[in-house]
Design an enzyme around this catalytic site. Sequence first.
Site, mmCIF file in Angstrom:
data_model
loop_
_atom_site.group_PDB
_atom_site.id
_atom_site.type_symbol
_atom_site.label_atom_id
_atom_site.label_comp_id
_atom_site.label_asym_id
_atom_site.label_seq_id
_atom_site.Cartn_x
_atom_site.Cartn_y
_atom_site.Cartn_z
ATOM 1 N N GLU A 1 0.766 -1.098 -0.284
ATOM 2 C CA GLU A 1 0.017 -0.132 0.053
ATOM 3 C C GLU A 1 0.469 1.516 -0.120
ATOM 4 O O GLU A 1 0.620 1.974 -0.722
ATOM 5 C CB GLU A 1 -0.615 -0.093 1.430
ATOM 6 N N TYR B 1 -6.941 5.987 4.743
ATOM 7 C CA TYR B 1 -7.281 5.149 3.057
ATOM 8 C C TYR B 1 -6.243 4.064 3.847
ATOM 9 O O TYR B 1 -6.523 2.904 3.752
ATOM 10 C CB TYR B 1 -6.968 5.770 2.164
ATOM 11 N N ASP C 1 -11.600 5.025 -3.292
ATOM 12 C CA ASP C 1 -9.809 5.725 -3.853
ATOM 13 C C ASP C 1 -10.945 6.885 -5.489
ATOM 14 O O ASP C 1 -11.579 6.388 -5.624
ATOM 15 C CB ASP C 1 -9.095 5.093 -3.958
#
Length: 311
Positions: free
Chosen positions: A49, A134, A152
């Site tokens: 990520e 996020y 997103d």
Amino acid sequence: MSDTAADSAWRLPDDREAVRAALIEWYEDDHRDYPWRRTDDPYEILVSEVMSQQTQLDRVVAAWEEFLERWPTTADLAAADRADVVGFWTDHSLGYNNRAKYLHEAARQVESEYGGDFPETPDELQELMGVGPYTANAVASFAFNNGDAVVDTNVKRVLYRAFDVPDDDEAFEEAAQELMPEGRSRVWNNAIMELGGVACEQTPKCDGAGCPWREWCDAYASGDFTAPDVPTQPSFEGSRRQFRGRVIGTLREYDELELDALGHRIRVDYAPDGEYGREWLEGLLSDLEDDGLVETDERDEDDEFVARLRR
């Protein structure tokens, strides 16, 4: 809810279960096979990520595999020299070097504060250095299957086109959460991001990619494939980000360098009194010092500043 969201006429299809089943079946039948989709290890997922925040996924694969080969666990990363971690980031052009610093610090937190076991909820994961909402939700979803709906750029584009959800963050969050089947955040978030990544791109491939939502999609029915405005990524070439990386890469080769020697090594048009001279370089180094990546000090004998990596 904001006025924009409250005043909109959007609503999700009544046969929501069919919508969910169609997307999950489409995803499970065929999707891009990234290696981090084959693991539920939170450390491996966190690395993927962080790396993918500024780098195309196809380029992340090799860097992710090399990183985990070198530092396969949080314990290994926590014990590493920070300069080595930052150097790896620079060598692989993975974006801002402070992300490497934060990842290194997060590994230390997992080891020192959590006994080597990752926290499992989005709120707890945000306690780790550099992990925002996020990323925390993504790790909770893909490692522990207990996240919220991911929203997103790809997801916003899908919701905007398919269900006429307005370009409003609260509306996107509400619609995404309402759509996601309870207890299935891992497969759902992967699936809806995949839909936006391979079928509902800026130039859509509805039929070519076999989009599973064509029968419900407002854009497919109307032919209007307008998408929400998306900020463009600044050019890397000539950016401060590029020269930050050059500073780190150059200082890895030397114990320390005087400012002018460093300046001449990172850009051909460096001139001490010029536009890209000492003042510009000192600003760059100040930013890197604030990020804990370099340090500078003054030599008493000649009043010359030198820079070195912080170890």
